[in-house]
Structures are given as structure tokens and as C-alpha cells.
Design a protein around this motif. Structure first.
Motif, PDB file in Angstrom:
ATOM      1  N   PHE A 157       0.828  -1.205   0.000  1.00 15.07           N
ATOM      2  CA  PHE A 157       0.000   0.000   0.000  1.00 15.07           C
ATOM      3  C   PHE A 157       0.863   1.256   0.000  1.00 15.07           C
ATOM      4  O   PHE A 157       0.660   2.155  -0.813  1.00 15.07           O
ATOM      5  CB  PHE A 157      -0.941  -0.011   1.217  1.00 15.07           C
ATOM      6  CG  PHE A 157      -1.785   1.224   1.320  1.00 15.07           C
ATOM      7  CD1 PHE A 157      -2.966   1.322   0.602  1.00 15.07           C
ATOM      8  CD2 PHE A 157      -1.400   2.282   2.136  1.00 15.07           C
ATOM      9  CE1 PHE A 157      -3.747   2.470   0.690  1.00 15.07           C
ATOM     10  CE2 PHE A 157      -2.180   3.424   2.221  1.00 15.07           C
ATOM     11  CZ  PHE A 157      -3.359   3.515   1.496  1.00 15.07           C
ATOM     12  N   LEU A 158       1.826   1.320   0.912  1.00 15.57           N
ATOM     13  CA  LEU A 158       2.679   2.505   1.009  1.00 15.57           C
ATOM     14  C   LEU A 158       3.533   2.689  -0.243  1.00 15.57           C
ATOM     15  O   LEU A 158       3.698   3.811  -0.744  1.00 15.57           O
ATOM     16  CB  LEU A 158       3.563   2.421   2.253  1.00 15.57           C
ATOM     17  CG  LEU A 158       2.810   2.480   3.589  1.00 15.57           C
ATOM     18  CD1 LEU A 158       3.771   2.213   4.745  1.00 15.57           C
ATOM     19  CD2 LEU A 158       2.089   3.804   3.752  1.00 15.57           C
ATOM     20  N   PHE A 159       4.066   1.589  -0.773  1.00  9.56           N
ATOM     21  CA  PHE A 159       4.888   1.662  -1.971  1.00  9.56           C
ATOM     22  C   PHE A 159       4.063   2.080  -3.185  1.00  9.56           C
ATOM     23  O   PHE A 159       4.475   2.929  -3.970  1.00  9.56           O
ATOM     24  CB  PHE A 159       5.569   0.308  -2.218  1.00  9.56           C
ATOM     25  CG  PHE A 159       6.672   0.369  -3.232  1.00  9.56           C
ATOM     26  CD1 PHE A 159       7.921   0.855  -2.886  1.00  9.56           C
ATOM     27  CD2 PHE A 159       6.454  -0.055  -4.531  1.00  9.56           C
ATOM     28  CE1 PHE A 159       8.942   0.921  -3.826  1.00  9.56           C
ATOM     29  CE2 PHE A 159       7.469   0.000  -5.474  1.00  9.56           C
ATOM     30  CZ  PHE A 159       8.713   0.488  -5.126  1.00  9.56           C
ATOM     31  N   THR A 160       2.868   1.501  -3.329  1.00 13.50           N
ATOM     32  CA  THR A 160       2.007   1.846  -4.460  1.00 13.50           C
ATOM     33  C   THR A 160       1.543   3.295  -4.361  1.00 13.50           C
ATOM     34  O   THR A 160       1.498   4.010  -5.369  1.00 13.50           O
ATOM     35  CB  THR A 160       0.801   0.890  -4.534  1.00 13.50           C
ATOM     36  OG1 THR A 160       1.289  -0.443  -4.673  1.00 13.50           O
ATOM     37  CG2 THR A 160      -0.086   1.214  -5.719  1.00 13.50           C
ATOM     38  N   LEU A 161       1.208   3.740  -3.161  1.00 11.74           N
ATOM     39  CA  LEU A 161       0.806   5.136  -2.978  1.00 11.74           C
ATOM     40  C   LEU A 161       1.957   6.075  -3.329  1.00 11.74           C
ATOM     41  O   LEU A 161       1.753   7.082  -4.024  1.00 11.74           O
ATOM     42  CB  LEU A 161       0.348   5.363  -1.535  1.00 11.74           C
ATOM     43  CG  LEU A 161      -0.201   6.749  -1.223  1.00 11.74           C
ATOM     44  CD1 LEU A 161      -1.443   7.040  -2.074  1.00 11.74           C
ATOM     45  CD2 LEU A 161      -0.539   6.850   0.256  1.00 11.74           C
ATOM     46  N   SER A 162       3.169   5.742  -2.913  1.00  5.61           N
ATOM     47  CA  SER A 162       4.312   6.589  -3.254  1.00  5.61           C
ATOM     48  C   SER A 162       4.593   6.564  -4.763  1.00  5.61           C
ATOM     49  O   SER A 162       4.959   7.595  -5.342  1.00  5.61           O
ATOM     50  CB  SER A 162       5.552   6.189  -2.464  1.00  5.61           C
ATOM     51  OG  SER A 162       5.966   4.895  -2.798  1.00  5.61           O
ATOM     52  N   LEU A 163       4.401   5.412  -5.402  1.00  3.00           N
ATOM     53  CA  LEU A 163       4.562   5.358  -6.864  1.00  3.00           C
ATOM     54  C   LEU A 163       3.499   6.200  -7.571  1.00  3.00           C
ATOM     55  O   LEU A 163       3.794   6.860  -8.575  1.00  3.00           O
ATOM     56  CB  LEU A 163       4.476   3.917  -7.365  1.00  3.00           C
ATOM     57  CG  LEU A 163       5.743   3.082  -7.280  1.00  3.00           C
ATOM     58  CD1 LEU A 163       5.475   1.654  -7.769  1.00  3.00           C
ATOM     59  CD2 LEU A 163       6.867   3.692  -8.075  1.00  3.00           C
ATOM     60  N   LEU A 164       2.271   6.181  -7.063  1.00  2.00           N
ATOM     61  CA  LEU A 164       1.220   7.012  -7.661  1.00  2.00           C
ATOM     62  C   LEU A 164       1.570   8.494  -7.523  1.00  2.00           C
ATOM     63  O   LEU A 164       1.361   9.274  -8.471  1.00  2.00           O
ATOM     64  CB  LEU A 164      -0.134   6.725  -7.004  1.00  2.00           C
ATOM     65  CG  LEU A 164      -0.812   5.421  -7.400  1.00  2.00           C
ATOM     66  CD1 LEU A 164      -2.046   5.167  -6.542  1.00  2.00           C
ATOM     67  CD2 LEU A 164      -1.190   5.435  -8.868  1.00  2.00           C
ATOM     68  N   ILE A 165       2.104   8.889  -6.383  1.00  2.00           N
ATOM     69  CA  ILE A 165       2.514  10.281  -6.194  1.00  2.00           C
ATOM     70  C   ILE A 165       3.644  10.621  -7.153  1.00  2.00           C
ATOM     71  O   ILE A 165       3.619  11.664  -7.822  1.00  2.00           O
ATOM     72  CB  ILE A 165       2.922  10.526  -4.724  1.00  2.00           C
ATOM     73  CG1 ILE A 165       1.690  10.428  -3.820  1.00  2.00           C
ATOM     74  CG2 ILE A 165       3.616  11.880  -4.574  1.00  2.00           C
ATOM     75  CD1 ILE A 165       2.004  10.386  -2.335  1.00  2.00           C
ATOM     76  N   LYS A 166       4.630   9.736  -7.263  1.00  2.00           N
ATOM     77  CA  LYS A 166       5.763   9.955  -8.178  1.00  2.00           C
ATOM     78  C   LYS A 166       5.282  10.073  -9.621  1.00  2.00           C
ATOM     79  O   LYS A 166       5.684  10.972 -10.346  1.00  2.00           O
ATOM     80  CB  LYS A 166       6.765   8.815  -8.038  1.00  2.00           C
ATOM     81  CG  LYS A 166       7.939   8.860  -9.005  1.00  2.00           C
ATOM     82  CD  LYS A 166       8.835   7.664  -8.799  1.00  2.00           C
ATOM     83  CE  LYS A 166       9.892   7.431  -9.808  1.00  2.00           C
ATOM     84  NZ  LYS A 166      10.619   8.504 -10.349  1.00  2.00           N
ATOM     85  N   LYS A 167       4.383   9.155 -10.030  1.00  2.00           N
ATOM     86  CA  LYS A 167       3.879   9.179 -11.402  1.00  2.00           C
ATOM     87  C   LYS A 167       3.081  10.452 -11.674  1.00  2.00           C
ATOM     88  O   LYS A 167       3.168  11.031 -12.757  1.00  2.00           O
ATOM     89  CB  LYS A 167       3.005   7.956 -11.678  1.00  2.00           C
ATOM     90  CG  LYS A 167       3.767   6.652 -11.733  1.00  2.00           C
ATOM     91  CD  LYS A 167       2.805   5.527 -12.045  1.00  2.00           C
ATOM     92  CE  LYS A 167       2.909   4.427 -11.048  1.00  2.00           C
ATOM     93  NZ  LYS A 167       2.003   3.319 -11.301  1.00  2.00           N
ATOM     94  N   SER A 168       2.290  10.879 -10.680  1.00  5.17           N
ATOM     95  CA  SER A 168       1.464  12.078 -10.892  1.00  5.17           C
ATOM     96  C   SER A 168       2.308  13.337 -11.000  1.00  5.17           C
ATOM     97  O   SER A 168       1.914  14.299 -11.660  1.00  5.17           O
ATOM     98  CB  SER A 168       0.439  12.231  -9.771  1.00  5.17           C
ATOM     99  OG  SER A 168       1.071  12.563  -8.555  1.00  5.17           O
TER     100      SER A 168
END
Length: 145
Positions: free
Chosen positions: A33-44
């Protein structure tokens, strides 16, 4: 010490392996969850992420977290209390969470190699969890019918 009556077993039918796997899955999901959320922030921040797609991906990730909580709770409760209904609910949540993991593996707006790796591991763990939950449910049903 109580003597088992009709329909009761002398030993526990709960699965220690399933219990350990449920705990492992929940710990891995926190990382996921934390890794995917951080990847979503990075991608955005770095990619032209459509705002409606970002809202959709974050919303599905939050839904995923809520369903993982149910998956863990129903699995632990069903296993420890030897409850058919909770184990069946756990199996339904396992299928649902696998589908959400596949979404993040294949269908989210931008899929990075890191998404593929962490989602593949999660799907594998969920698959093992589902097989163990199904066998434990079958053991409960066989004993109590």
C-alpha cells in the motif's frame, strides 16, 4: 476439560499455516500500500497523469486497503473460530483482492516495472492464501457435516 460432543472434534481444525500466511499477507500489504501510494505520487508529479485517472487509482487503492482489512479479519476469525461463514467471506475477499491486484498489475494508468514486481508477489501470496483457506474450509465442512 470439556469432552467433545456429537459433531465436535477432539482436536483443533484451525490451520497454523493459514494463520501465518494471513499475518504475512497483511504485513506485505502494508508495504504494498505505502509503496504503491508513493509510486502514484511519483507518477502524478513526473508524468502527464489525467486527474480523473489519478482519483480513480487512489480511490481503488483505498478500497483495496479496506477489502484487505476484511480479508485479514474474516480469515483470522474464520480460522480461529472454525467458522464456515467467515472462511467463505475470506475466500470472496481473496478473489476480490486478487482482482484489484491484477488491476494494479495490468490496468492502472501507468504501470512501472516496480508495480509489476510488487503486484506479482501479492497475487502469488493471495493465491497461496486462497488455496489454504479453501482447504481449511473443506476441512471444517467435512468435520461438521
Amino acid at each position: 476439560m470439556a469432552i467433545p460432543g456429537p459433531g465436535m472434534s477432539a482436536g483443533s481444525l484451525s490451520s497454523v499455516t493459514l494463520q501465518l500466511l494471513l499475518n504475512l499477507t497483511s504485513i506485505y500489504f502494508v508495504f504494498y500500500f505505502l509503496f504503491t501510494l508513493s509510486l502514484l505520487i511519483k507518477k502524478s508529479l513526473e508524468l502527464p497523469y489525467p486527474s480523473d485517472a489519478l482519483i480513480s487509482d487512489v480511490g481503488l487503492l483505498l478500497l483495496f486497503a479496506a477489502l484487505e482489512f476484511l480479508h485479514f479479519y474474516w480469515g483470522v476469525r474464520g480460522n480461529l473460530t472454525e467458522s464456515d461463514s467467515y472462511m467463505f467471506g475470506n475466500l470472496i475477499m481473496t478473489v476480490t483482492t486478487i482482482l484489484l491486484a491484477v488491476y494494479f498489475l495490468v490496468w492502472q494508468t501507468y504501470v512501472m516495472r516496480a508495480d509489476v514486481v510488487i503486484s506479482s508477489v501479492l497475487i502469488t501470496v493471495y493465491g497461496a492464501d486462497g488455496v489454504l483457506a479453501l482447504s481449511t474450509l473443506a476441512k471444517f465442512r467435512r468435520e461438521y457435516l
